[in-house]
Design a protein around this motif. Structure first.
Motif, PDB file in Angstrom:
ATOM      1  N   VAL A 270      23.677-128.590 -36.174  1.00 11.43           N
ATOM      2  CA  VAL A 270      22.597-129.238 -35.421  1.00 11.43           C
ATOM      3  C   VAL A 270      22.609-130.730 -35.727  1.00 11.43           C
ATOM      4  O   VAL A 270      22.405-131.137 -36.877  1.00 11.43           O
ATOM      5  CB  VAL A 270      21.226-128.628 -35.784  1.00 11.43           C
ATOM      6  N   LYS A 271      22.832-131.523 -34.736  1.00 10.75           N
ATOM      7  CA  LYS A 271      22.915-132.976 -34.895  1.00 10.75           C
ATOM      8  C   LYS A 271      21.596-133.552 -35.413  1.00 10.75           C
ATOM      9  O   LYS A 271      20.518-133.223 -34.926  1.00 10.75           O
ATOM     10  CB  LYS A 271      23.277-133.623 -33.557  1.00 10.75           C
TER      11      LYS A 271
ATOM     12  N   ASP B 244      16.952-132.410 -31.137  1.00 11.72           N
ATOM     13  CA  ASP B 244      17.204-132.168 -29.715  1.00 11.72           C
ATOM     14  C   ASP B 244      17.690-130.758 -29.400  1.00 11.72           C
ATOM     15  O   ASP B 244      17.653-130.342 -28.245  1.00 11.72           O
ATOM     16  CB  ASP B 244      18.242-133.185 -29.202  1.00 11.72           C
ATOM     17  N   ASP B 245      18.193-130.043 -30.401  1.00 12.14           N
ATOM     18  CA  ASP B 245      18.745-128.710 -30.164  1.00 12.14           C
ATOM     19  C   ASP B 245      17.597-127.721 -29.944  1.00 12.14           C
ATOM     20  O   ASP B 245      17.028-127.167 -30.888  1.00 12.14           O
ATOM     21  CB  ASP B 245      19.601-128.276 -31.356  1.00 12.14           C
TER      22      ASP B 245
ATOM     23  N   TYR C 233      17.410-124.721 -28.811  1.00 10.76           N
ATOM     24  CA  TYR C 233      17.608-123.335 -29.233  1.00 10.76           C
ATOM     25  C   TYR C 233      17.232-123.166 -30.699  1.00 10.76           C
ATOM     26  O   TYR C 233      16.380-122.354 -31.047  1.00 10.76           O
ATOM     27  CB  TYR C 233      19.056-122.911 -29.007  1.00 10.76           C
ATOM     28  N   TRP C 234      17.864-123.943 -31.586  1.00  9.90           N
ATOM     29  CA  TRP C 234      17.620-123.771 -33.011  1.00  9.90           C
ATOM     30  C   TRP C 234      16.244-124.287 -33.421  1.00  9.90           C
ATOM     31  O   TRP C 234      15.637-123.776 -34.358  1.00  9.90           O
ATOM     32  CB  TRP C 234      18.724-124.422 -33.841  1.00  9.90           C
TER      33      TRP C 234
END
Length: 824
Positions: A289-290, A329-330, A332-333
């Motif tokens: 995850v960025k 921004d992810d 989903y996670w």
């Protein structure tokens, strides 16, 4: 300035010890903290409830801390039922709930396709033809894109070794979906809701006999010990697995925990090559995850600093991590880990939330009171900003600083809108399905159950951070035996109508009394009740007026019906008219101790079947109940006297009072007294009685059902329309009191029969021949033998399905079997 953080905390699918699952204990919190620092997903795929490897699910959830799921193509509606007489859709509702209870134990998530379990299938071609291959591919691709598994594991091989058609089809579909989920040209209509997703690899959870038959050395495959012991839980994963599998009670799958190593082997089918582990070389950390470096650091520190005796010490770290998580921004996670994190925060703080009503059933437009409460049982400073219930009629602002151990309670009046949607299993809403359920909302596909109709939101302030805990509203009562009992709140019509029976049987053109019940869910109702039939049937009176002053009142109405011509059967519908609004829903409640009660709202209908038999038949029947069926009550409707035995001793003195003894389905697998009473039953037949034994399975046979050699096999005929030949047309059982012809096998449902004998003594006479397409004829479905002065009959024909379905020919044949000891 307050930072706004929102999270919908939905209680998991199941209940433990009668109450909603709210808090984790310290060991569970520690495991949950480890899970927070693991970002990986695995999906297990098979065909039915009870196909899943619960040891696998337990291991990957609790040991590997992965998001773990089970995808079942069906809800098991075509299976057997050892705990009751529900079949078809209603059995599917039971088995769905059993799966959810199992998932509550092993910690995995549950998904379904829209496939209907139409019974045993011998080929994947038949299965895919009935289900529709493209529709099933769409369903599993949708779940893969939504669940986003890194690894998929199939329970069954696509080769078909050791399995049947549903199993093999599930493996075929899973492998194809593995390659389609990342393809933008595959089911592009889904992409308005989800993103493409390509799993990294797919495996078959192989078993050694199949591997050996394929010439594959198990030691060359990835091997995992699913029997490892978890020190935090004090149990091995196989012990957890046994508890999970035992929830499949309708299938009789109670299991004992294994307390030793249990190695499973995994054969890779496609994807990136793995040598040592299913997740070989896959990054399962926050690195995927960025911008998550700060979140990762905070969560690792929280795990390291966790104090088993004072869990609340790490709340500041958790709150900070939660705030940082919302910046990523992810989506989903962020969504997945937000849910996990808020549950840990709630548990560490010792927070209990509740929202309960004293009414289980509500109707559109009705009002009720919801009592909501919030308590914190730690020293964490917390302000309860507001409590808001869906459709509440007053303000929700509180701004109350909480004191450890002091419950803040409020009562809110709510008013449901007139267009509130009814509550029932969403896959049954459309009704009239055949081989696949009708689900028009894409977002519902894959979901295990219908969402709760009402929620309560608790807004709290943790040192400047606002968080919303949102939970379902439940009905709660105190039971003198069970104590605190919770049920779902259900929204149902303001009045419901139920026929007393699903099927009414008319004998020799008699007039029949039809009983209909109308129940008010809402008070002060006035209306009319009508029963509507097809042409050729008279119903009187034409209608009844009814009036209710209170909620929950019920009235009984009696109609008379007879036939005006030669119509043999008809469908009847009930309809109530309230203020020009027509309502036609029945209300069925399915209740068993191991699952939450389930409400189903089918259309109010019943079936009527007319049978003419003027010749002499038996009068008194002793019915030995096996795993459960509706045959006794149906025979009573035809005028037979039927005594049902479930535990009582069957003495020779008792049995001599009956014209015929019938053993229900699987009686010799389930009726324990047969181990001692079988000699009395055979003596009854030898002395001139008629003994009919319906099908039994191969395992756990309590006693030998037959006086002669009779070998039960797995032979069955699954095609309900397969041709049937009468190989002894002159035999009495084919002619008295009804003349049985091929047309009497028209309209059968799901199957012809199962577990036919394939070897038998020369005393037996086979009467029927049948087979599935491409197979050799089977002659063991109906066998009859003289025994002493009496008659012994063994049948694998599925009368237990055909009679409740109102199949005329099945009734005629069964009455002939009952009359075997009678001559004209």
């Amino acid at each position: 300035m307050l930072k706004r953080i929102f999270f919908l905390l939905i209680i998991s699918t199941a209940f433990i010890f009668g109450q909603p699952v709210e808090s984790l204990n310290s060991s569970e919190i520690k495991i949950a903290l480890k899970r927070l620092n693991t970002l990986g997903t695995v999906l297990y795929v098979a065909a039915h409830p009870d196909d899943e490897n619960t040891a696998f699910l337990s291991y990957f959830n609790y040991a590997e801390h992965l998001r773990t799921g089970y995808f079942s193509f069906t809800r098991g509606d075509g299976g057997q039922n050892l705990i009751g007489d529900e079949q078809g859709d209603l059995l599917g509702v039971i088995r769905t709930q059993e799966l959810l209870q199992a998932r509550n134990i092993d910690g995995a998530e549950q998904f379904f396709a829209r496939a209907v379990d139409f019974g045993y299938s011998k080929t994947p071609e038949e299965t895919l033809g009935k289900w529709g291959k493209e529709k099933m591919l769409s369903d599993i691709v949708w779940v893969i894109r939504k669940f986003r598994p890194d690894v998929i594991v199939n329970r069954f091989p696509a080769s078909g070794i050791g399995t049947h058609g549903h199993h093999t089809a599930s493996a075929i579909l899973s492998v194809e979906a593995f390659n389609l989920a990342g393809d933008p040209n595959a089911f592009p209509e889904q992409l308005q809701y989800v993103q493409l997703w390509q799993p990294k690899r797919i495996f078959w959870n192989a078993w050694t006999p199949a591997l050996n038959s394929m010439g594959i050395d198990p030691d060359t495959l990835i091997k995992i010990n699913l029997g490892e012991y978890n020190d935090l839980l004090g149990r091995s994963y196989t012990e957890i697995s046994a508890e999970s599998r035992t929830m499949h009670k309708s299938q009789g799958f109670g299991a004992s925990g294994r307390r030793e190593n249990l190695y499973n082997f995994f054969f890779q089918l496609e994807g990136q090559t793995a040598k040592n582990d299913l997740f070989d070389k896959l990054d399962l950390s926050w690195n995927r995850v960025k911008g998550s470096e700060k979140v990762s650091k905070l969560l690792k520190q929280a795990e390291a600093d966790f104090d088993f005796e004072n869990p609340s010490k790490i709340i500041p770290l958790l709150i900070e991590a939660y705030a940082e998580l919302q910046k990523l921004d992810d989506k989903y996670w962020v969504k997945i880990k937000s849910g996990e994190l808020l549950k840990i925060i709630k548990s560490c703080a010792g927070i209990w939330t509740e929202a309960v009503t004293e009414e289980n059933l509500l109707s559109p437009g009705s009002e009720t009171t919801v009592k909501a409460g919030f308590v914190i049982r730690s020293d964490i400073p917390l302000t309860l900003k507001s409590i808001h219930i869906d459709y509440q009629k007053s303000d929700s602002t509180l701004n109350t600083k909480l004191v450890k151990g002091e419950m803040i309670s409020v009562e809110r009046k709510i008013s449901l809108p007139l267009n509130a949607k009814y509550s029932q299993p969403y896959w049954l809403e459309e009704g009239n399905h055949k081989d696949t359920y009708i689900v028009n909302d894409q977002n519902l596909i894959g979901q295990p159950k219908t969402d709760y109709p009402l929620y309560a939101a608790f807004k709290v302030d943790f040192s400047g951070n606002e968080i919303d805990f949102t939970i379902p509203v439940f009905y709660r009562k105190n039971d003198p035996v069970e104590g605190e009992v919770y049920k779902r709140v259900e929204i149902v019509p303001e009045a419901v109508v139920n026929f007393q029976k699903d099927l009414y049987l008319l004998k020799n053109g008699e007039e029949k009394e039809i009983i209909v019940f109308v129940k008010s869910i809402k008070g002060n109702l006035n209306g009319k009740l009508r029963v509507i039939s097809e042409k050729g049937w008279n119903i009187f009176p034409s209608f009844y007026d009814f009036s209710f002053t209170e909620k929950g009142q019920e009235q009984e109405f009696k109609f008379k019906i007879n036939s005006t011509n030669n119509n043999l059967s008809a469908s009847l519908k009930a309809e109530i008219d309230i203020d020009e609004k027509k309502l036609s829903k029945s209300l069925l409640t399915i209740s068993y101790p191991h699952i939450q009660p389930q409400t189903v709202l089918p259309e109010a209908s019943t079936k009527i079947l007319k049978l003419d038999f003027q010749k002499k038949t038996v009068k008194k029947i002793a019915y030995i109940m096996g795993s459960g069926d509706k045959i006794p009550e149906l025979l009573r409707d035809l005028g037979f006297i039927v005594d049902v035995f479930t535990k009582e001793p069957l003495t020779t003195e008792l049995l001599q009072h009956y014209d015929v003894v019938v053993a229900g389905i699987r009686a010799y697998n389930t009726y324990q007294r047969l181990s001692t009473d079988q000699q009395n039953i055979l003596k009854y037949a030898e002395d001139g009685g008629t003994l009919i034994v319906q099908y039994n399975t191969l395992g756990d046979v309590i006693a030998d059902a037959s006086p002669y050699k009779l070998t039960i096999s797995r032979d069955r005929v699954t095609e309900e329309n397969s041709p049937v030949s009468i190989i002894n047309p002159n035999h009495l059982l084919m002619n008295y009191p009804f003349n049985i012809t091929r047309t009497d096998f028209d309209g059968w449902v799901q199957e012809r029969g199962l577990y036919f004998p394939n070897e038998w003594d020369e005393n037996f006479v086979p009467l029927l021949e049948m087979n599935d397409t491409g197979e050799t004829p089977k002659t063991g479905s109906l066998l009859v033998a003289k025994y002493g002065r009496g008659i012994f009959i063994y049948t694998g024909l599925s009368f237990f399905r055909q009679l409740p379905a109102g199949v005329e020919g099945a009734y005629k044949l069964f009455i002939n079997l009952l009359s075997a000891g009678i001559s004209e």
